[in-house]
Design a protein around this motif. Structure first.
Motif, PDB file in Angstrom:
ATOM      1  N   LEU A  64       1.042  -1.000   0.224  1.00  0.00           N
ATOM      2  CA  LEU A  64       0.178   0.210  -0.643  1.00  0.00           C
ATOM      3  C   LEU A  64       0.833   1.476   0.108  1.00  0.00           C
ATOM      4  CD1 LEU A  64      -2.992   0.507   1.531  1.00  0.00           C
ATOM      5  CD2 LEU A  64      -1.506   2.132   2.248  1.00  0.00           C
ATOM      6  N   PRO A  65       1.895   1.784   0.866  1.00  0.00           N
ATOM      7  CA  PRO A  65       2.611   2.369   1.107  1.00  0.00           C
ATOM      8  C   PRO A  65       3.094   3.431  -0.579  1.00  0.00           C
ATOM      9  CG  PRO A  65       3.049   1.601   2.969  1.00  0.00           C
ATOM     10  CD  PRO A  65       1.784   0.526   2.003  1.00  0.00           C
ATOM     11  N   GLU A  66       3.797   2.007  -0.489  1.00  0.00           N
ATOM     12  CA  GLU A  66       5.155   2.025  -2.421  1.00  0.00           C
ATOM     13  C   GLU A  66       3.607   2.705  -3.250  1.00  0.00           C
ATOM     14  OE1 GLU A  66       8.558   0.426  -4.238  1.00  0.00           O
ATOM     15  OE2 GLU A  66       7.964  -0.620  -2.840  1.00  0.00           O
ATOM     16  N   ALA A  67       2.237   1.281  -3.585  1.00  0.00           N
ATOM     17  CA  ALA A  67       1.400   1.748  -4.824  1.00  0.00           C
ATOM     18  C   ALA A  67       1.114   3.051  -4.303  1.00  0.00           C
ATOM     19  CB  ALA A  67       0.740   0.715  -4.517  1.00  0.00           C
ATOM     20  N   PHE A  68       0.835   3.645  -3.142  1.00  0.00           N
ATOM     21  CA  PHE A  68      -0.214   5.547  -2.985  1.00  0.00           C
ATOM     22  C   PHE A  68       1.288   5.806  -3.411  1.00  0.00           C
ATOM     23  CE2 PHE A  68      -3.905   5.172  -0.476  1.00  0.00           C
ATOM     24  CZ  PHE A  68      -3.991   3.622  -1.559  1.00  0.00           C
ATOM     25  N   ALA A  69       2.314   5.867  -3.360  1.00  0.00           N
ATOM     26  CA  ALA A  69       3.218   6.966  -3.646  1.00  0.00           C
ATOM     27  C   ALA A  69       3.842   6.386  -4.868  1.00  0.00           C
ATOM     28  CB  ALA A  69       4.222   7.189  -2.750  1.00  0.00           C
ATOM     29  N   VAL A  70       3.870   6.155  -5.533  1.00  0.00           N
ATOM     30  CA  VAL A  70       3.455   5.272  -6.659  1.00  0.00           C
ATOM     31  C   VAL A  70       2.387   6.296  -7.502  1.00  0.00           C
ATOM     32  CG1 VAL A  70       3.423   3.731  -9.341  1.00  0.00           C
ATOM     33  CG2 VAL A  70       4.677   4.358  -7.228  1.00  0.00           C
ATOM     34  N   CYS A  71       0.853   5.713  -7.240  1.00  0.00           N
ATOM     35  CA  CYS A  71       0.152   6.486  -7.910  1.00  0.00           C
ATOM     36  C   CYS A  71      -0.441   8.139  -7.994  1.00  0.00           C
ATOM     37  CB  CYS A  71      -0.871   5.437  -7.481  1.00  0.00           C
ATOM     38  SG  CYS A  71      -2.570   6.153  -8.673  1.00  0.00           S
ATOM     39  N   ARG A  72       0.396   8.133  -6.835  1.00  0.00           N
ATOM     40  CA  ARG A  72       0.303  10.051  -6.432  1.00  0.00           C
ATOM     41  C   ARG A  72       0.972  10.611  -7.450  1.00  0.00           C
ATOM     42  NH1 ARG A  72       1.970  12.966  -0.925  1.00  0.00           N
ATOM     43  NH2 ARG A  72       0.264  13.450   0.062  1.00  0.00           N
ATOM     44  N   GLU A  73       2.297  10.336  -7.982  1.00  0.00           N
ATOM     45  CA  GLU A  73       3.383  10.755  -8.494  1.00  0.00           C
ATOM     46  C   GLU A  73       2.447  10.615 -10.107  1.00  0.00           C
ATOM     47  OE1 GLU A  73       6.827  12.845  -9.942  1.00  0.00           O
ATOM     48  OE2 GLU A  73       5.502  12.775  -8.146  1.00  0.00           O
ATOM     49  N   ALA A  74       2.506   9.446  -9.862  1.00  0.00           N
ATOM     50  CA  ALA A  74       2.033   9.001 -12.158  1.00  0.00           C
ATOM     51  C   ALA A  74       0.831  10.269 -12.248  1.00  0.00           C
ATOM     52  CB  ALA A  74       1.069   7.471 -12.517  1.00  0.00           C
ATOM     53  N   SER A  75      -0.005  10.568 -11.049  1.00  0.00           N
ATOM     54  CA  SER A  75      -1.707  11.520 -11.049  1.00  0.00           C
ATOM     55  C   SER A  75      -0.790  12.817 -11.519  1.00  0.00           C
ATOM     56  CB  SER A  75      -1.920  11.375  -9.993  1.00  0.00           C
ATOM     57  OG  SER A  75      -3.493  12.266 -10.235  1.00  0.00           O
ATOM     58  N   TRP A  76      -0.349  13.433 -10.799  1.00  0.00           N
ATOM     59  CA  TRP A  76       0.744  14.713 -10.818  1.00  0.00           C
ATOM     60  C   TRP A  76       1.436  14.566 -12.398  1.00  0.00           C
ATOM     61  CZ3 TRP A  76       0.031  19.436  -9.968  1.00  0.00           C
ATOM     62  CH2 TRP A  76       1.237  20.225 -10.635  1.00  0.00           C
ATOM     63  N   ARG A  77       1.915  13.909 -12.982  1.00  0.00           N
ATOM     64  CA  ARG A  77       2.787  13.650 -13.991  1.00  0.00           C
ATOM     65  C   ARG A  77       1.284  13.396 -15.326  1.00  0.00           C
ATOM     66  NH1 ARG A  77       8.274  10.072 -13.370  1.00  0.00           N
ATOM     67  NH2 ARG A  77       8.370  10.738 -12.026  1.00  0.00           N
ATOM     68  N   ALA A  78       0.837  12.898 -15.217  1.00  0.00           N
ATOM     69  CA  ALA A  78      -0.334  12.379 -16.256  1.00  0.00           C
ATOM     70  C   ALA A  78      -1.868  12.959 -15.693  1.00  0.00           C
ATOM     71  CB  ALA A  78      -1.121  10.797 -16.136  1.00  0.00           C
ATOM     72  N   LEU A  79      -2.124  13.687 -15.165  1.00  0.00           N
ATOM     73  CA  LEU A  79      -3.260  14.634 -15.200  1.00  0.00           C
ATOM     74  C   LEU A  79      -2.847  15.891 -14.573  1.00  0.00           C
ATOM     75  CD1 LEU A  79      -5.547  11.206 -13.406  1.00  0.00           C
ATOM     76  CD2 LEU A  79      -5.083  12.355 -15.840  1.00  0.00           C
ATOM     77  N   GLY A  80      -1.920  16.506 -14.191  1.00  0.00           N
ATOM     78  CA  GLY A  80      -1.781  17.594 -13.719  1.00  0.00           C
ATOM     79  C   GLY A  80      -2.217  17.621 -11.866  1.00  0.00           C
ATOM     80  N   MET A  81      -2.206  16.645 -11.872  1.00  0.00           N
ATOM     81  CA  MET A  81      -3.229  16.079 -10.060  1.00  0.00           C
ATOM     82  C   MET A  81      -2.629  15.892  -8.683  1.00  0.00           C
ATOM     83  SD  MET A  81      -7.561  16.531 -11.055  1.00  0.00           S
ATOM     84  CE  MET A  81      -7.839  15.705 -12.061  1.00  0.00           C
ATOM     85  N   ARG A  82      -2.231  16.051  -8.149  1.00  0.00           N
ATOM     86  CA  ARG A  82      -1.906  15.639  -6.601  1.00  0.00           C
ATOM     87  C   ARG A  82      -2.649  15.177  -5.676  1.00  0.00           C
ATOM     88  NH1 ARG A  82       0.592  17.188  -2.112  1.00  0.00           N
ATOM     89  NH2 ARG A  82       2.211  15.709  -1.438  1.00  0.00           N
ATOM     90  N   HIS A  83      -2.352  14.094  -5.027  1.00  0.00           N
ATOM     91  CA  HIS A  83      -3.727  13.639  -4.012  1.00  0.00           C
ATOM     92  C   HIS A  83      -2.949  14.459  -2.984  1.00  0.00           C
ATOM     93  CE1 HIS A  83      -3.745  10.666  -6.515  1.00  0.00           C
ATOM     94  NE2 HIS A  83      -5.036  10.062  -6.416  1.00  0.00           N
TER      95      HIS A  83
END
Length: 849
Positions: A64-83
């Motif tokens: 969970l911690p690493e997967a959430f961190a990866v998803c958060r960073e990918a969101s910033w790069r793909a969508l321009g939104m950071r959780h």
């Protein structure tokens, strides 16, 4: 007292849950700098790495911690939104299989991506359930950029899709779709004849958006696939012409709380006189009684432009929770036809249930279920009891600064309406945008007409303006805008404030009355004050409002009279707010009882449904069901033996002629035994004798037809007979449920009676399936090998679903191929009544019946 002391020292349950999650949030944040250093390729490679670790037996939670961190960073790069951190909390709650209550504008859609990504790594599929096709399409495209960036596949289930497209969407790692589409696909899959034609995979994990709307509001009506029945539509018109002669209290009683009408003894007498029948409760007249009750309901309980609209010569249902016109949906049990007769439009044919399931039982099939909404806490007890889901309230990212003013109450509706118009005029003059919430279309149009009179420009959003919804909502927060909306719940809206509106106090919410559910009021309020924006809200009430009129306004009315208050003078008091909240609790409790009642009855059907669907899948998963069929033979042989083997007389004197006739009726041949074979038999020996003859005859049949054809026939015939009897069983269970309430008058529990009789009826159905399957296989005559394929083709066509529906709100939009009249299969009994097969009688000429 003790509970409040504990809460003071240890915090509320919600606070304890949030506190326990903090270490996970800290761990995710700690990983962020390290993840940010990765290039795109290395970030995407994390998905492959996670899958490998899962395959090696690493628990999902440890990722969970690493997967959430990866998803958060990918969101910033793909969508321009950071959780935000609060969105991380929301994602953790969803992954844990709970309900996250997050206020409007807090980014539920983005928060869900965290739990979706983590659970999709298993490769078993994640379903994201939305309230409409628009949101399913939008979210799949919008969030799909993030998932695809991370190397996962995304699909969406939309209303107009064919089966091939649906199979592809379900095969994806993440599938978006509406609750209706998921439920109907489950029912349709279990009506198919090849496993390869099934669309859905296993029920692994689902996140339900607007979870209160889907699992609570919509759970009052089941999903139904139905086909046309033979009932005449003329009876509706005939009965409707008589209804005006029935008077309230004299011929029928009206209960507005329960929304029910019941005939009195005088009403029954009048009905018998008008319909010219002796006894309305005679089983032969039950159809008349049914029509009379539905016509009364349609004319007394259902109001035009509130419960339904009449558009283009059709009665169209208005959704009580969203205010939308539900084009194509129909009330069930003849109520829609009664409304059509009332309004003088064409009466459509009634339908017979072919398959049905409640949302409660559908969603409980998932291994893990979670949900998100802005308003769930008021229904926390129901979520726990029905779905075993805990509600966790997530704190807002920014502090909520909306001002929620106390309700104001007036003596009558006219005074309330005048006050509403005054407030709208004042705010419009100031330039502050106003969102006016109403509970029905006619109230919307009344307020609109009053605003036109005083010259206030405005927009109206209700079922009649459904097409312009997005445009109207987008402008609702602009300076000086006045928007009137019927039930803003579940619209997927996020109203952003226009320039200069913040300084004026933000969006003002004006409720024209209280809804019977506090959640709907909270949803309306939630449209203002998003993400720390300013805003305000106030609800206007009158003693004539349905909520107060039906649920005890006498006390409030008495106080207002004692105080000598004028018509246009409002009262604001905490006692009023408490009285309203109590009234809403009563209604919510009543609605919960309705849903619980529906579920208790469907639980009986659900056990039977599971048995039938499991057996169908077992048959479909195997090309050889020979063992299933031959296992039926001993039971039927024993049944015949018990009928004729009388222990008190010698076996040679048994009714062997009667036994032979019974054998012929069941197996298509008469058993022939020597006098020697008939001697000194008991019931068990007689069973063995019959079974040996039946098995020998069946082996001979197999030689005549050919082993391959026999295997294929066994499968086709078994499926056809199971489906036919299941359909009839559903109809019988519907009839049983309709009349079971009367058992209460005999001091019997109707639910217990329904369980007992339903169990007996199911047992009888299973026995009928076995008897008819064996009997058909012994008798079926095939001229050519191709007739096996022909039989299967006919079977497919006959089982083509005619209509999809939502219990009382029937969804008639899916209309697959249908034909006028029933097609007669070549191997079916001829409809002329000769007793011969159709192909050997009227079908010889090749004509069609």
């Amino acid at each position: 007292m003790f509970a409040s002391v504990l809460k003071k020292f240890f915090g509320s349950k919600n606070e304890r849950v949030l506190k326990s999650i903090q270490p996970l949030v800290a761990a995710i944040n700690q990983l962020e700098p390290e993840i940010q250093k990765l290039d795109d390729a290395a970030l995407v490679a994390k998905t492959v790495l996670f899958k490998e670790r899962l395959a090696a037996g690493v628990p999902l939670d440890s990722l969970l911690p690493e997967a959430f961190a990866v998803c958060r960073e990918a969101s910033w790069r793909a969508l321009g939104m950071r959780h935000f951190d609060v969105q991380l909390i929301g994602g953790i709650i969803l992954h844990q299989g709970r309900i996250a209550e997050m206020k409007t504008g807090e980014g539920k859609t983005l928060a869900a991506t965290l739990a979706v990504y983590l659970n999709a790594l298993t490769g078993r599929g994640v379903h994201v359930v939305t309230v409409n096709d628009y949101l399913a399409r939008r979210d799949a495209e919008w969030m799909g950029k993030l998932y695809r960036f991370l190397g996962l596949s995304v699909g969406s289930i939309l209303h107009e899709m064919d089966d091939a497209a649906r199979r592809e969407a379900y095969a994806a790692d993440i599938t978006y779709g509406t609750n209706n589409e998921f439920g109907f696909d489950y029912l349709r899959d279990n009506m198919k004849f090849e496993l390869a034609d099934f669309c859905q995979r296993e029920f692994h994990y689902a996140i339900v958006d607007e979870v209160d709307s889907i699992l609570v509001d919509e759970a009052r009506t089941p999903l139904i696939i139905s086909g046309p029945s033979e009932m005449s539509t003329e009876l509706y018109d005939k009965v409707n012409r008589l209804i005006h002669k029935f008077k309230v209290d004299e011929h029928y009683t009206l209960d507005e709380k329960a929304r029910s009408v019941s005939l009195t003894e005088e009403g029954v007498n009048l009905g018998e006189k008008l319909l010219e029948i002796e006894n309305l409760y005679d089983p032969r007249n039950i159809e008349w009684l049914h029509h009379l009750n539905q016509a009364l309901k349609a004319n007394v309980l259902f109001k035009r432009d509130v419960d339904y609209l009449v558009r283009d010569g059709q009665v169209v249902i208005v959704d009580e929770f969203t205010g939308r016109a539900m084009q194509g949906r129909r009330f069930s049990d003849g109520l829609h036809q009664a409304l059509e007769a009332k309004e003088g439009v064409k009466v459509e044919k009634e339908n017979q249930t072919l398959a049905s399931i409640t949302f409660q039982n559908y969603f409980r099939m998932y291994e893990k279920l979670s949900g998100m909404t802005g308003t769930a806490d008021t229904e926390a007890a129901e979520f726990k009891k029905i779905y075993n889901l805990d509600v966790v309230i997530i704190p807002t990212h920014n502090t909520m600064i909306r001002k929620d003013y106390a309700d104001v109450i007036y003596k009558n509706a006219a005074a309330k309406d005048r006050a509403i118009i005054r407030e709208i005029q004042e705010l419009h003059k100031k330039g502050q945008p106003v969102l006016v919430g109403t509970i029905s279309i006619d109230v919307s149009e009344k307020i609109s007409a009053m605003l036109k009179k005083v010259g206030v420009p405005h927009e109206v959003l209700n079922a009649k303006q459904h097409e312009r919804e997005a445009e109207i909502v987008a402008d609702a927060g602009q300076k000086g805008h006045v928007t009137i909306a019927t039930n803003m719940a579940g619209r997927g809206t996020d109203i952003k404030l226009g320039e200069g509106v913040t300084e004026l106090g933000g969006l003002h919410i004006l409720g024209t009355s209280r809804h019977e559910s506090r959640r709907i009021d909270n949803q309306l309020r939630g449209r203002s004050g998003r993400q720390g924006d300013p805003g305000s809200s106030r609800f206007y009430l009158s003693l004539e409002d349905d909520l107060l009129r039906i649920f005890g306004s006498d006390r409030i009315s008495g106080i207002m009279d004692k105080l000598g208050m004028e018509e246009d003078e409002p009262i604001e008091h905490t006692m009023i707010s408490r009285a309203i909240e109590n009234a809403q609790r009563k209604v919510e409790g009543h609605n919960f009882d309705i849903r619980k009642h529906l579920l208790e009855y469907d639980d009986v059907m659900n056990k039977q449904r599971e048995v039938i669907y499991r057996q169908r899948r077992e048959v479909l998963s195997s090309d050889d069901v020979h063992e299933v069929v031959t296992d039926m033979l001993p039971e039927l042989a024993e049944m015949v033996a018990q009928e004729f083997a009388e222990s008190r007389i010698p076996s040679e004197e048994w009714d062997w002629n009667g036994l032979s006739e019974r054998m012929f009726a069941l197996f298509g041949f008469s058993g022939e035994w020597s006098e020697e074979e008939k001697k000194d038999l008991d019931s068990a020996a007689c069973t063995e004798l019959i079974l040996a003859a039946v098995q020998a005859r069946y082996a001979k049949r197999e030689q005549e037809i050919g082993e391959l054809n026999m295997r294929h026939l066994e499968r086709v015939v078994l499926l056809q007979i199971v489906d036919h009897h299941w359909k009839e069983h559903l109809l019988n269970m519907d009839h049983l449920k309709e009349g079971i309430g009367l058992r209460g008058y005999g001091q019997k529990n109707p639910l217990d009676e329904y369980k007992k009789e339903g169990f007996n009826m199911f047992g009888e159905m299973i026995h009928a399936v076995k008897t008819q399957t064996v009997s058909t296989l012994f008798r079926l005559q095939l001229v050519r090998d191709e007739e096996v394929a022909e039989l299967e083709r006919e079977q497919r066509e006959q089982r083509q679903p005619m209509q999809l529906s939502r219990g009382d709100d029937e969804d008639n939009e899916h209309k697959p191929f249908s034909r006028e009249g029933d097609k007669v299969g070549r191997n079916s009994d001829c409809p002329c009544g000769s007793g011969q097969k159709y192909k050997r009688c009227c079908g010889k000429s090749g004509g069609k019946k």
